[in-house]
Design an enzyme around this catalytic site. Structure first.
Site, PDB file in Angstrom:
ATOM      1  N   LYS A  13       0.844  -1.201   0.000  1.00  0.00           N
ATOM      2  CA  LYS A  13       0.000   0.000   0.000  1.00  0.00           C
ATOM      3  C   LYS A  13       0.879   1.251   0.000  1.00  0.00           C
ATOM      4  CE  LYS A  13      -1.706   1.573   4.038  1.00  0.00           C
ATOM      5  NZ  LYS A  13      -1.405   2.999   4.316  1.00  0.00           N
ATOM      6  N   ASN A  14       1.876   1.276   0.875  1.00  0.00           N
ATOM      7  CA  ASN A  14       2.660   2.507   1.057  1.00  0.00           C
ATOM      8  C   ASN A  14       3.669   2.735  -0.057  1.00  0.00           C
ATOM      9  OD1 ASN A  14       1.125   2.983   3.239  1.00  0.00           O
ATOM     10  ND2 ASN A  14       2.685   2.462   4.760  1.00  0.00           N
ATOM     11  N   CYS A  47      -4.802  12.853  12.487  1.00  0.00           N
ATOM     12  CA  CYS A  47      -5.529  11.580  12.400  1.00  0.00           C
ATOM     13  C   CYS A  47      -5.379  10.931  13.780  1.00  0.00           C
ATOM     14  CB  CYS A  47      -4.951  10.713  11.291  1.00  0.00           C
ATOM     15  SG  CYS A  47      -3.391   9.972  11.715  1.00  0.00           S
ATOM     16  N   ARG A  84       0.683  14.839  12.767  1.00  0.00           N
ATOM     17  CA  ARG A  84       1.212  14.572  11.418  1.00  0.00           C
ATOM     18  C   ARG A  84       1.321  15.851  10.587  1.00  0.00           C
ATOM     19  NH1 ARG A  84      -1.138   8.964   9.336  1.00  0.00           N
ATOM     20  NH2 ARG A  84       0.867   8.897   8.281  1.00  0.00           N
ATOM     21  N   ASP A  97       4.538   0.494  12.004  1.00  0.00           N
ATOM     22  CA  ASP A  97       3.305  -0.085  11.462  1.00  0.00           C
ATOM     23  C   ASP A  97       3.102  -1.530  11.876  1.00  0.00           C
ATOM     24  OD1 ASP A  97       3.439   1.700   8.280  1.00  0.00           O
ATOM     25  OD2 ASP A  97       2.923   2.326  10.303  1.00  0.00           O
ATOM     26  N   ARG A 156      -8.662  -0.272   4.437  1.00  0.00           N
ATOM     27  CA  ARG A 156      -7.717   0.701   3.858  1.00  0.00           C
ATOM     28  C   ARG A 156      -6.404   0.028   3.506  1.00  0.00           C
ATOM     29  NH1 ARG A 156      -6.898   6.168   6.974  1.00  0.00           N
ATOM     30  NH2 ARG A 156      -5.516   6.284   5.191  1.00  0.00           N
TER      31      ARG A 156
HETATM   32  C1  EPZ Z   1       4.413   6.877   6.192  1.00  0.00           C
HETATM   33  O1  EPZ Z   1       3.681   7.966   6.709  1.00  0.00           O
HETATM   34  C2  EPZ Z   1       3.445   5.714   6.107  1.00  0.00           C
HETATM   35  N1  EPZ Z   1       2.343   6.063   5.216  1.00  0.00           N
HETATM   36  C3  EPZ Z   1       2.905   5.388   7.502  1.00  0.00           C
HETATM   37  O2  EPZ Z   1       2.077   4.239   7.377  1.00  0.00           O
HETATM   38  C4  EPZ Z   1       4.087   5.038   8.405  1.00  0.00           C
HETATM   39  O3  EPZ Z   1       3.619   4.786   9.707  1.00  0.00           O
HETATM   40  C5  EPZ Z   1       5.072   6.211   8.421  1.00  0.00           C
HETATM   41  O4  EPZ Z   1       5.498   6.510   7.074  1.00  0.00           O
HETATM   42  C6  EPZ Z   1       6.310   5.917   9.251  1.00  0.00           C
HETATM   43  O5  EPZ Z   1       6.962   4.799   8.749  1.00  0.00           O
HETATM   44  C7  EPZ Z   1       2.546   6.002   3.880  1.00  0.00           C
HETATM   45  O6  EPZ Z   1       3.630   5.678   3.406  1.00  0.00           O
HETATM   46  C8  EPZ Z   1       1.371   6.351   3.024  1.00  0.00           C
HETATM   47  P1  EPZ Z   1       6.572  10.235   8.298  1.00  0.00           P
HETATM   48  P2  EPZ Z   1       4.346   9.459   6.714  1.00  0.00           P
HETATM   49  O7  EPZ Z   1       6.543  11.478   7.487  1.00  0.00           O
HETATM   50  O8  EPZ Z   1       5.135   9.658   5.483  1.00  0.00           O
HETATM   51  C9  EPZ Z   1       6.425  13.436  11.792  1.00  0.00           C
HETATM   52  C10 EPZ Z   1       0.138   2.928   7.669  1.00  0.00           C
HETATM   53  O9  EPZ Z   1      -0.358   2.413   8.666  1.00  0.00           O
HETATM   54  N2  EPZ Z   1       6.495  14.431  10.711  1.00  0.00           N
HETATM   55  O10 EPZ Z   1       7.776   9.360   8.251  1.00  0.00           O
HETATM   56  O11 EPZ Z   1       3.262  10.416   7.010  1.00  0.00           O
HETATM   57  C11 EPZ Z   1       5.072  12.735  11.811  1.00  0.00           C
HETATM   58  O12 EPZ Z   1       4.133  13.512  12.521  1.00  0.00           O
HETATM   59  C12 EPZ Z   1       0.673   4.354   7.734  1.00  0.00           C
HETATM   60  O13 EPZ Z   1       0.273   2.369   6.560  1.00  0.00           O
HETATM   61  C13 EPZ Z   1       6.643  15.778  11.039  1.00  0.00           C
HETATM   62  O14 EPZ Z   1       6.712  16.141  12.209  1.00  0.00           O
HETATM   63  O15 EPZ Z   1       5.314   9.331   7.970  1.00  0.00           O
HETATM   64  C14 EPZ Z   1       5.384  11.432  12.500  1.00  0.00           C
HETATM   65  O16 EPZ Z   1       5.356  11.627  13.900  1.00  0.00           O
HETATM   66  C15 EPZ Z   1       0.437   4.992   9.082  1.00  0.00           C
HETATM   67  N3  EPZ Z   1       6.688  16.699  10.034  1.00  0.00           N
HETATM   68  C16 EPZ Z   1       6.816  11.126  12.036  1.00  0.00           C
HETATM   69  O17 EPZ Z   1       7.353  12.372  11.566  1.00  0.00           O
HETATM   70  C17 EPZ Z   1       6.602  16.337   8.708  1.00  0.00           C
HETATM   71  O18 EPZ Z   1       6.682  17.227   7.827  1.00  0.00           O
HETATM   72  C18 EPZ Z   1       6.878  10.096  10.914  1.00  0.00           C
HETATM   73  O19 EPZ Z   1       6.210  10.646   9.815  1.00  0.00           O
HETATM   74  C19 EPZ Z   1       6.452  14.971   8.397  1.00  0.00           C
HETATM   75  C20 EPZ Z   1       6.407  14.033   9.407  1.00  0.00           C
END
Ligand code: EPZ
Length: 422
Positions: free
Chosen positions: A22-23, A118, A123, A308, A400
């Site tokens: 998915k990701n 969410c 996020r 995850d 999802r």
């Molecule tokens: C991706 O989300 C995945 N989603 C998530 O999977 C996964 O949990 C996550 O990476 C971490 O591995 C997809 O790929 C579609 P991040 P993403 O940016 O890109 C903070 C699932 O269950 N952050 O690495 O949104 C954020 O708040 C989903 O399949 C900032 O602060 O994750 C979080 O605490 C859930 N500022 C941490 O970093 C930003 O600009 C990790 O976020 C961006 C992120």
């Protein structure tokens, strides 16, 4: 809303085919915005998130043709009509923000709604915004939307990320392929989905080096062309089904599973007394001797233990021998499955980002509620091991990220069915 009903206590036996990630698909699909030539994705997963991304891209004018029951997606953005990603769609799925980089790169403008929080956390998108501004974009937040422009196009730059954000790395990687000059992403995320995106972009004609390491270098090119790309195996679905026989007993072979995708997770399973064996077709998993042993888990960016799979691991540790400590370091609120597991008789104490799980002999079936994608599947897994019946409600979360979970599990002997909701 549908529910899923699980009768616990039946050992599992057989094979489960693991789907495309998915990701990975959610970042590969927006890559079509980088070229007017068609992008064909094979091994695509059939999930509601993919339908949401399809709707978003179609709202921009992208043609999306789904074939072979959704396993093949052909996307073409030769006739774009908009560069605005509307709140109505973005609020449903954060990954919608992955159109920002490609739209800026090829169309030099984008209006993308902030996704909003969410269940698992606020996020924000500050890392995405700072990175793209470093490449010359002007981005302003107005009425909950990011209004981004890049007059004359984006410029290559050194882009240090304060945190190895997966989405920010993906947005910058895609944007850099058409920027003028060289971009160096520092502290880049190393997830397999990033590597898969780089492989796809290279097939489209991008010049990329270093994917999978913390430093990715991209030489901008004038245009990208057509490509056909197979979506990488879903390591989170893989890890989820590897746990199924640990809960229920028996043995399951995950077809398409690769150890390199779940190395840190497999090491934890080994420490807990679970046998993971590589086969010609994937990974075979079985409990070595009865209840698993307690292990401590800290979620980290790849190649560390994936956030995850934290909920699924916590559910497994509820009936392990001993006490386990789980630390959630990626999201600020990702223990919502704990109160539901406690309803099933688990002994869990949550303090901030740390959960302490005291293993009990057996869980008891109960009505429980899914709160987010991965929490919902952890409750299904717990139901496989619990005494009696577990009813998991709000399973739209499940759809999802998991293809027909009740079909895949019942095919290996689980007593599980979906009950249509009112
Ligand atoms: C991706 O989300 C995945 N989603 C998530 O999977 C996964 O949990 C996550 O990476 C971490 O591995 C997809 O790929 C579609 P991040 P993403 O940016 O890109 C903070 C699932 O269950 N952050 O690495 O949104 C954020 O708040 C989903 O399949 C900032 O602060 O994750 C979080 O605490 C859930 N500022 C941490 O970093 C930003 O600009 C990790 O976020 C961006 C992120």
């Amino acid at each position: 809303m549908d529910s899923i009903v699980v009768q616990g206590g039946t050992a599992l036996q057989g094979k489960i085919k693991i789907a495309g990630a998915k990701n990975a698909a959610l970042t590969l699909m927006p890559a079509t915005l980088l070229s007017e030539e068609p992008l064909t994705l094979t091994n695509a997963p059939r999930l509601s998130d993919i339908q949401t991304m399809t709707a978003l891209l179609q709202s921009l004018g992208v043609e999306v043709t789904s074939m072979q029951d959704g396993k093949v997606q052909v996307l073409s953005s030769h006739a774009m009509t908009s560069t605005t990603a509307d709140y109505e769609i973005v609020r449903k799925m954060r990954a919608s923000n992955l159109v920002l980089g490609p739209l800026l790169a090829r169309h030099h403008q984008a209006v993308v709604s902030l996704p909003g929080g969410c269940a698992i956390g606020a996020r924000p998108m500050d890392i995405h915004v700072t990175a793209l501004e470093t490449m010359g974009a002007e981005i302003e937040l107005k009425d909950g939307y990011l209004h981004a422009t890049a007059k004359g196009g984006l410029k290559g730059a050194r882009v240090p990320l304060r945190f190895a954000s997966v989405g920010a790395t993906e947005n910058v990687l895609m944007a850099a392929t058409l920027a003028k000059g060289t971009t160096i992403i520092e502290n880049a995320a190393r997830e397999p989905e990033i590597v898969d995106l780089a492989h796809c972009l290279r097939r489209m004609g991008a010049q990329i080096e270093g994917e999978g390491t913390s430093t990715i270098t991209i030489e901008g090119v004038d245009r990208l062309g057509a490509a056909t790309h197979p979506v990488v195996t879903d390591r989170i679905e893989l890890g989820t089904y590897m746990l199924a026989p640990v809960f229920a007993g028996g043995e399951v072979e995950c077809i398409g599973g690769r150890l390199d995708l779940v190395q840190s997770f497999a090491e934890k399973l080994d420490a807990a007394g679970v046998a993971v064996t590589e086969t010609a077709d994937g990974l075979k998993v079985a409990r070595k001797n009865g209840r698993p042993s307690a292990v401590n888990v800290t979620t980290e960016v790849f190649p560390g233990f994936p956030t995850d799979l934290q909920a699924q691991m916590m559910a497994m540790l509820c009936t392990a021998k001993g006490t386990s400590v789980l630390e959630e370091k990626i999201f600020e609120n990702r223990f919502m499955h704990a109160p539901e597991l406690i309803r099933m008789g688990a002994d869990i104490e949550v303090h901030g980002g740390t959960a302490t799980v005291h293993g009990v002999e057996r869980l008891k079936g109960a009505p429980v509620m899914a709160t987010d994608l991965r929490a919902s599947v952890s409750l299904i897994l717990a139901g496989l091991a619990a005494e009696g019946e577990t009813v998991v409600s709000r399973v739209y979360h499940l759809d999802r990220g998991y293809e027909h979970v009740e079909e895949k599990l019942s095919a290996v002997g689980a007593k599980i069915e979906r009950v249509a909701g009112s």
